[in-house]
Design a protein around this motif. Structure first.
Motif, PDB file in Angstrom:
ATOM      1  N   UNK A  96       0.826  -1.214   0.000  1.00  0.00           N
ATOM      2  CA  UNK A  96       0.000   0.000   0.000  1.00  0.00           C
ATOM      3  C   UNK A  96       0.858   1.261   0.000  1.00  0.00           C
ATOM      4  N   UNK A  97       1.988   1.234   0.694  1.00  0.00           N
ATOM      5  CA  UNK A  97       2.856   2.417   0.678  1.00  0.00           C
ATOM      6  C   UNK A  97       3.486   2.603  -0.701  1.00  0.00           C
ATOM      7  N   UNK A  98       3.823   1.518  -1.359  1.00  0.00           N
ATOM      8  CA  UNK A  98       4.325   1.632  -2.736  1.00  0.00           C
ATOM      9  C   UNK A  98       3.261   2.290  -3.611  1.00  0.00           C
ATOM     10  N   UNK A  99       2.022   1.837  -3.473  1.00  0.00           N
ATOM     11  CA  UNK A  99       0.936   2.374  -4.299  1.00  0.00           C
ATOM     12  C   UNK A  99       0.551   3.786  -3.912  1.00  0.00           C
ATOM     13  N   UNK A 100       0.966   4.241  -2.744  1.00  0.00           N
ATOM     14  CA  UNK A 100       0.711   5.640  -2.374  1.00  0.00           C
ATOM     15  C   UNK A 100       1.641   6.591  -3.113  1.00  0.00           C
ATOM     16  N   UNK A 101       2.702   6.052  -3.705  1.00  0.00           N
ATOM     17  CA  UNK A 101       3.686   6.874  -4.433  1.00  0.00           C
ATOM     18  C   UNK A 101       3.641   6.589  -5.926  1.00  0.00           C
ATOM     19  N   UNK A 102       3.548   5.319  -6.301  1.00  0.00           N
ATOM     20  CA  UNK A 102       3.562   4.925  -7.708  1.00  0.00           C
ATOM     21  C   UNK A 102       2.233   4.287  -8.090  1.00  0.00           C
ATOM     22  N   UNK A 103       1.762   4.594  -9.280  1.00  0.00           N
ATOM     23  CA  UNK A 103       0.606   3.879  -9.803  1.00  0.00           C
ATOM     24  C   UNK A 103       1.061   2.522 -10.322  1.00  0.00           C
ATOM     25  N   UNK A 104       0.126   1.597 -10.457  1.00  0.00           N
ATOM     26  CA  UNK A 104       0.478   0.267 -10.956  1.00  0.00           C
ATOM     27  C   UNK A 104       1.107   0.326 -12.347  1.00  0.00           C
ATOM     28  N   UNK A 105       0.690   1.272 -13.157  1.00  0.00           N
ATOM     29  CA  UNK A 105       1.230   1.326 -14.522  1.00  0.00           C
ATOM     30  C   UNK A 105       2.696   1.764 -14.526  1.00  0.00           C
ATOM     31  N   UNK A 106       3.167   2.334 -13.416  1.00  0.00           N
ATOM     32  CA  UNK A 106       4.566   2.746 -13.344  1.00  0.00           C
ATOM     33  C   UNK A 106       5.456   1.689 -12.697  1.00  0.00           C
ATOM     34  N   UNK A 113       5.275  -5.228 -12.196  1.00  0.00           N
ATOM     35  CA  UNK A 113       4.775  -6.136 -11.166  1.00  0.00           C
ATOM     36  C   UNK A 113       4.892  -7.592 -11.620  1.00  0.00           C
ATOM     37  N   UNK A 114       4.767  -8.526 -10.685  1.00  0.00           N
ATOM     38  CA  UNK A 114       4.738  -9.938 -11.085  1.00  0.00           C
ATOM     39  C   UNK A 114       3.627 -10.250 -12.084  1.00  0.00           C
ATOM     40  N   UNK A 115       2.477  -9.586 -11.972  1.00  0.00           N
ATOM     41  CA  UNK A 115       1.398  -9.822 -12.929  1.00  0.00           C
ATOM     42  C   UNK A 115       1.819  -9.466 -14.348  1.00  0.00           C
ATOM     43  N   UNK A 116       2.564  -8.377 -14.493  1.00  0.00           N
ATOM     44  CA  UNK A 116       3.023  -7.951 -15.814  1.00  0.00           C
ATOM     45  C   UNK A 116       3.924  -9.028 -16.424  1.00  0.00           C
ATOM     46  N   UNK A 117       4.802  -9.571 -15.618  1.00  0.00           N
ATOM     47  CA  UNK A 117       5.762 -10.560 -16.125  1.00  0.00           C
ATOM     48  C   UNK A 117       5.076 -11.899 -16.370  1.00  0.00           C
ATOM     49  N   UNK A 118       4.178 -12.284 -15.487  1.00  0.00           N
ATOM     50  CA  UNK A 118       3.530 -13.590 -15.627  1.00  0.00           C
ATOM     51  C   UNK A 118       2.688 -13.662 -16.879  1.00  0.00           C
ATOM     52  N   UNK A 119       1.940 -12.597 -17.178  1.00  0.00           N
ATOM     53  CA  UNK A 119       1.097 -12.602 -18.362  1.00  0.00           C
ATOM     54  C   UNK A 119       0.121 -13.758 -18.334  1.00  0.00           C
ATOM     55  N   UNK A 120       0.069 -14.536 -19.395  1.00  0.00           N
ATOM     56  CA  UNK A 120      -0.856 -15.663 -19.504  1.00  0.00           C
ATOM     57  C   UNK A 120      -0.239 -16.990 -19.084  1.00  0.00           C
ATOM     58  N   UNK A 148       7.305 -18.491 -12.503  1.00  0.00           N
ATOM     59  CA  UNK A 148       8.499 -19.237 -12.882  1.00  0.00           C
ATOM     60  C   UNK A 148       8.453 -19.646 -14.352  1.00  0.00           C
ATOM     61  N   UNK A 149       7.288 -20.124 -14.796  1.00  0.00           N
ATOM     62  CA  UNK A 149       7.150 -20.519 -16.201  1.00  0.00           C
ATOM     63  C   UNK A 149       7.340 -19.324 -17.126  1.00  0.00           C
ATOM     64  N   UNK A 150       6.855 -18.168 -16.698  1.00  0.00           N
ATOM     65  CA  UNK A 150       6.966 -16.972 -17.530  1.00  0.00           C
ATOM     66  C   UNK A 150       8.418 -16.537 -17.701  1.00  0.00           C
ATOM     67  N   UNK A 151       9.165 -16.507 -16.603  1.00  0.00           N
ATOM     68  CA  UNK A 151      10.542 -16.030 -16.721  1.00  0.00           C
ATOM     69  C   UNK A 151      11.411 -17.044 -17.442  1.00  0.00           C
ATOM     70  N   UNK A 152      11.129 -18.317 -17.270  1.00  0.00           N
ATOM     71  CA  UNK A 152      11.889 -19.329 -18.010  1.00  0.00           C
ATOM     72  C   UNK A 152      11.592 -19.251 -19.509  1.00  0.00           C
ATOM     73  N   UNK A 153      10.451 -18.679 -19.852  1.00  0.00           N
ATOM     74  CA  UNK A 153      10.106 -18.498 -21.267  1.00  0.00           C
ATOM     75  C   UNK A 153      10.512 -17.117 -21.783  1.00  0.00           C
ATOM     76  N   UNK A 154      11.174 -16.332 -20.945  1.00  0.00           N
ATOM     77  CA  UNK A 154      11.667 -15.023 -21.377  1.00  0.00           C
ATOM     78  C   UNK A 154      10.607 -13.954 -21.461  1.00  0.00           C
ATOM     79  N   UNK A 155       9.578 -14.025 -20.621  1.00  0.00           N
ATOM     80  CA  UNK A 155       8.454 -13.098 -20.747  1.00  0.00           C
ATOM     81  C   UNK A 155       8.638 -11.792 -19.979  1.00  0.00           C
ATOM     82  N   UNK A 156       9.869 -11.416 -19.733  1.00  0.00           N
ATOM     83  CA  UNK A 156      10.129 -10.108 -19.119  1.00  0.00           C
ATOM     84  C   UNK A 156       9.752  -8.997 -20.097  1.00  0.00           C
ATOM     85  N   UNK A 157       9.381  -7.821 -19.604  1.00  0.00           N
ATOM     86  CA  UNK A 157       9.078  -6.702 -20.509  1.00  0.00           C
ATOM     87  C   UNK A 157      10.295  -6.294 -21.327  1.00  0.00           C
TER      88      UNK A 157
END
Length: 431
Positions: A248-258, A261-268, A273-282
């Motif tokens: 919550x303190x992080x979100x008091x300074x930064x919006x989620x779009x900035x 997050x793990x959700x961004x990397x995980x994707x579908x 772990x499966x996402x990063x092993x597949x190279x799904x970093x932004x």
């Protein structure tokens, strides 16, 4: 060409009266496809590689086995589209907020424990200066829980020596405090978690093309040595509610779009772990101007993932074991003797933090063994207390990215066409 062929059959281009026009159109289509493939707009044969990066444009850039046979000049735009955030290496700082201990307290520590005193003889300039002038792209913040405010306000070390002890107002406010050790080692360039993050946000907002800034967060618990029995307090232990408060303190300074997050990397993918092993970093271009938060502690994983499988809806990455569902970040501080292990983690898609130096040892001796191993390992974040020449008062030791300002192409998972100078687009923010 196949799609166009379907349309031509439907449109009657092969009727007798338009046969010549059909052949001309097909020649034109073929010419366009050939030119597009040459420019990297489409990929020959296979379509797109992992993460939809065009193969033609990224030959020798994002593949460690690539060659320089593609002689086309590489632009910053192409580099940022081809590379992902796990394919760079940057310098970070250790306990980035920390300022020197009050001299009188330091003298007492030197008398009681000279070895410990030596380990504490380092300090850092303010966060914005590290980002701007030292090329730092990873910082570390130690946070103490203080939900009601005032828990860390006494600073008994000052009272014991009869020194002035006017409590900073920040210590009286509820929220996480940023310092190294209660009672004696409390001098900080930003006393609260929110203030530290606001300083990062302010710098980021004026340098929007910067590479992502990673914030390692260590939750401080337990007590510190109290050899004079002054009644030093014990830090408040973290629980699930307090970990929610960190988010919550992080979100008091930064919006989620900035925030990356793990959700961004995980994707579908089913797990992080499966996402990063597949190279799904932004990609670098999609991550510019953003921040990323990582839990430094190894003991917080179960509490932080409770109710959030694979870190769903969480703001921070955990310090996990490879293969865990929430694995993306691995801390491997001891690079000497572990270079091969770290290289394998990087090759598998994980991001790694290691250390170029331990507190003041390398700075006193000038020994670069640990630094050289850390850089060779390909760990994405190489942490130091000496990011520039001249900071050490004992030797010429320092740790920086070779030929990188502020980053270099990762030596483990990029190709020979990757160019360090194209990684950051916000101007020259380094030494």
């Amino acid at each position: 060409v196949t799609t166009l062929g379907v349309e031509t059959r439907r449109g009657g281009w092969y009727s007798g009266e338009r046969l010549m026009g059909s052949r001309s159109a097909m020649r034109l289509c073929l010419a366009v496809v050939i030119i597009a493939a040459g420019l990297g707009w489409v990929s020959p044969g296979a379509g797109a590689e992992r993460g939809d990066r065009p193969i033609g444009r990224c030959v020798g850039v994002s593949e460690a086995s690539g060659t320089r046979h593609d002689s086309r000049p590489l632009s910053a735009r192409n580099a940022g589209d081809c590379l992902r955030i796990n394919q760079i290496q940057v310098i970070g700082t250790h306990n980035s907020y920390r300022q020197a201990i009050t001299p009188e307290i330091f003298d007492v520590i030197t008398l009681l424990d000279p070895v410990q005193a030596q380990e504490l003889e380092y300090e850092h300039v303010p966060l914005a200066e590290q980002l701007e002038s030292q090329g730092v792209r990873q910082i570390e913040l130690d946070i103490f829980a203080d939900p009601d405010g005032g828990y860390l306000a006494e600073r008994k070390g000052l009272d014991a020596l009869g020194l002035p002890n006017e409590t900073p107002p920040e210590l009286l406010e509820p929220g996480f405090k940023v310092l190294h050790g209660q009672e004696v080692d409390f001098n900080s360039s930003c006393l609260t978690f929110v203030i530290c993050l606001e300083q990062v946000r302010e710098w980021s907002n004026t340098n929007r093309g910067h590479l992502p800034i990673t914030v390692l967060v260590e939750m401080k618990e337990g007590s510190i040595p109290d050899p004079l029995n002054l009644g030093f307090l014990t830090a408040i232990p973290f629980d699930e509610e307090l970990l929610d408060d960190v988010d919550n303190e992080i979100l008091s300074v930064f919006s989620r779009r900035d925030v990356i997050t793990p959700d961004v990397v995980r994707g579908d993918y089913p797990t992080l772990d499966a996402a990063v092993r597949s190279g799904n970093w932004p990609t670098l271009n999609s991550a510019r101007g953003k921040v990323m938060f990582v839990i430094d502690n190894s003991g917080m994983q179960d509490m932080y993932t409770a109710g959030h499988p694979s870190l769903q809806q969480r703001m921070m990455f955990t310090n996990a074991e490879p293969g865990d569902p929430d694995a993306a970040f691995v801390k491997a501080n001891e690079a000497p003797g572990n270079v091969g292990y770290i290289q394998s983690l990087v090759a598998d898609g994980y991001v790694v933090r290691t250390r170029a130096d331990t507190p003041t040892f390398e700075a006193r001796s000038g020994d670069t063994t640990r630094r050289d191993a850390a850089l060779a390992s390909g760990a994405q974040w190489v942490s130091t207390d000496y990011p520039l020449p001249g900071i050490s008062q004992w030797s010429d030791y320092y740790a920086s990215i070779p030929d990188g300002d502020p980053a270099r192409c990762n030596p483990i998972n990029t190709g020979p066409r990757c160019e360090n100078s194209l990684l950051e687009t916000s101007g020259r923010h380094g030494h």
